[in-house]
Scaffold this active site. Structure first.
Site, PDB file in Angstrom:
ATOM      1  N   ASP A 210       0.857  -1.206   0.000  1.00 30.70           N
ATOM      2  CA  ASP A 210       0.000   0.000   0.000  1.00 30.70           C
ATOM      3  C   ASP A 210       0.884   1.244   0.000  1.00 30.70           C
ATOM      4  O   ASP A 210       2.081   1.152   0.231  1.00 30.70           O
ATOM      5  CB  ASP A 210      -0.886   0.003   1.258  1.00 30.70           C
ATOM      6  CG  ASP A 210      -0.047  -0.138   2.517  1.00 30.70           C
ATOM      7  OD1 ASP A 210       0.187  -1.271   2.952  1.00 30.70           O
ATOM      8  OD2 ASP A 210       0.444   0.890   3.046  1.00 30.70           O
ATOM      9  N   ASP A 212       0.586   3.619   2.254  1.00 35.11           N
ATOM     10  CA  ASP A 212       0.322   4.189   3.572  1.00 35.11           C
ATOM     11  C   ASP A 212      -0.794   5.239   3.440  1.00 35.11           C
ATOM     12  O   ASP A 212      -1.874   4.879   2.957  1.00 35.11           O
ATOM     13  CB  ASP A 212       1.620   4.746   4.176  1.00 35.11           C
ATOM     14  CG  ASP A 212       1.532   4.854   5.693  1.00 35.11           C
ATOM     15  OD1 ASP A 212       0.878   4.001   6.310  1.00 35.11           O
ATOM     16  OD2 ASP A 212       2.100   5.791   6.260  1.00 35.11           O
TER      17      ASP A 212
HETATM   18  N1  LIG Z   1       1.152   1.264   5.796  1.00 38.10           N
HETATM   19  C1  LIG Z   1       1.654   0.404   6.668  1.00 38.10           C
HETATM   20  N2  LIG Z   1       2.067   0.822   7.884  1.00 38.10           N
HETATM   21  C2  LIG Z   1       2.598  -0.061   8.766  1.00 38.10           C
HETATM   22  N3  LIG Z   1       2.712  -1.373   8.534  1.00 38.10           N
HETATM   23  C3  LIG Z   1       2.306  -1.829   7.345  1.00 38.10           C
HETATM   24  N4  LIG Z   1       2.316  -3.062   6.829  1.00 38.10           N
HETATM   25  C4  LIG Z   1       1.809  -3.002   5.594  1.00 38.10           C
HETATM   26  N5  LIG Z   1       1.440  -1.729   5.291  1.00 38.10           N
HETATM   27  C5  LIG Z   1       1.766  -0.990   6.365  1.00 38.10           C
END
Ligand SMILES: Nc1ncnc2[nH]cnc12
Ligand SMILES: CSC[C@H]1O[C@H](OP(=O)(O)O)[C@H](O)[C@@H]1O
Length: 287
Positions: A210, A212
Site C-alpha cells: 500500500d 500508507d
Molecule cells: N502502511 C503500513 N504501515 C505499517 N505497517 C504496514 N504493513 C503493511 N502496510 C503498512
C-alpha cells in the site's frame, strides 16, 4: 561440518511454508518465554530449513505482543545461521508500487520501548554494532533471487519500524517521506537487532502492499487492501525463498557470525550465575 539451517520468519499472510521434505513440528521453550508458535523444520533443495509464523498461526499476536527474543532464541536453538524475514510494508515512495518487492538495508526506530529488543540486561551489559543492520551478503542473495523469480525489486532502502497497531497519521507519513525512508512496517527492526545479538544473519523480503496514507490518488491503507495484495503476491515471496536457498553457501563469510566478539563490557567475575545460564546460547562462548 553440517550446514547451518536457514530460518524463515513469515509475516502477515505467510503462515505456512509448503514444499519442505522431512517435515517436523517443534514446540520450544526458551529462557525468554514462548515463541509465537511451533517451528516447522524440514529440507528444501538439500538445505535444512526452519519456519516460524511471526504473529502465530491464525495471526493472534500484535506486533507489540510478539515475543521476538523467544522467536530468535528458538531459531538459534535449532541451528539457524541465517534468517529470511518475509514482511508486508507500506510504501513511502511513488516508485515502490504495491506488489513490488524491496530488500531494505537500513532502519529508523519508531518503536516505543513496549517490546523487548535486546537479550542483555540482568547484570550483563553488551552493545552490538548496528550501523549496517542487515546482512549484506544475504541481502544481495535475496535481491538476485527476486530478480530471477521475476519480481520488480528495489535494492536497499530504509524501513521505518513503528509500534502500531494503528497505522500512521498523515502527518507522520509525510514526516517519514521527508526522511527519504522507503517503507514502513511494525516488526523487522526488533528482529534484526536480536538476530545481530544472536550472531544470525538477517535479510528481508519486504512486499509493498500500500501507499500508507500520503498518496494523493491512492486510498489510505486498510487491512483489507493489504491482504488482497498479499494474496496476489505470496506465491512470489515463496518462489524468491526457494530461489535464494538454492544459492546459499554452506559457510558464512560475513561479519554477522562474530558480531558479539568484543561487545560484552561487564567484568566476567560479576555476571550473575542465572544471567550466564540465560545467555549461554547467545554469548556463552565469549564469557
Ligand atoms: N502502511 C503500513 N504501515 C505499517 N505497517 C504496514 N504493513 C503493511 N502496510 C503498512
Ligand atoms: C497486515 S497489517 C500490518 C502488519 O503487517 C506487517 O506485518 P509483518 O511485518 O509481520 O509482515 C506490519 O509490520 C504489521 O504488523
Amino acid at each position: 561440518m553440517a550446514m547451518d539451517a536457514v530460518g524463515v520468519i513469515g509475516g502477515s499472510g505467510l503462515y505456512e511454508m509448503e514444499g519442505l521434505e522431512d517435515v517436523a513440528r517443534v514446540r520450544l521453550e526458551t529462557p525468554f518465554g514462548a515463541p509465537s508458535d511451533e517451528y516447522v523444520t524440514g529440507m528444501l533443495g538439500g538445505v535444512p530449513m526452519v519456519f516460524l509464523p511471526r504473529h502465530g498461526r491464525g495471526h493472534r499476536l500484535l506486533p507489540s505482543e510478539v515475543n521476538y527474543c523467544a522467536n530468535i532464541h528458538g531459531m538459534k536453538q535449532l541451528g539457524v545461521g541465517r534468517i529470511i524475514s518475509v514482511s508486508a510494508v507500506g510504501s513511502l515512495k511513488e516508485s515502490i508500487e504495491p506488489g513490488h518487492i524491496v530488500i531494505p538495508d537500513q532502519f529508523v526506530d519508531r518503536t516505543k520501548g513496549v517490546r523487548r529488543d535486546s537479550f542483555f540486561g540482568d547484570g550483563l551489559v553488551a552493545h552490538a554494532g548496528f550501523a549496517d543492520p542487515v546482512c549484506h551478503e544475504l541481502s544481495v542473495l535475496l535481491y538476485r533471487a527476486a530478480l530471477t523469480a521475476g519480481a520488480t525489486v528495489h535494492r536497499g532502502g530504509t524501513y521505518v519500524c513503528m509500534e502500531g497497531p494503528a497505522f500512521s497519521t498523515r502527518a507522520e507519513s509525510f514526516m517519514y517521506r521527508s526522511l527519504d525512508a522507503s517503507v514502513i512496517g511494525m516488526t523487522n527492526l526488533t528482529e534484526a537487532k536480536l538476530a545481530r545479538e544472536a550472531e544470525i544473519c538477517y535479510g528481508i523480503i519486504a512486499l509493498s502492499t500500500d501507499y500508507d496514507c500520503w498518496h494523493e490518488t491512492h486510498d489510505d491503507v486498510t487491512v483489507e487492501a493489504i491482504l488482497e495484495i498479499i494474496r496476489r503476491n505470496v506465491a512470489m515471496a515463496k518462489s524468491i525463498i526457494r530461489q535464494a536457498v538454492t544459492e546459499i553457501r554452506a559457510v558464512r563469510n560475513c561479519a554477522c557470525a562474530t558480531a558479539m566478539q568484543y561487545a560484552v563490557l561487564t567484568d566476567r567475575s560479576v555476571i550473575p550465575a542465572e544471567t550466564r545460564r540465560k545467555l549461554d546460547l547467545i554469548v556463552g562462548k565469549y564469557l
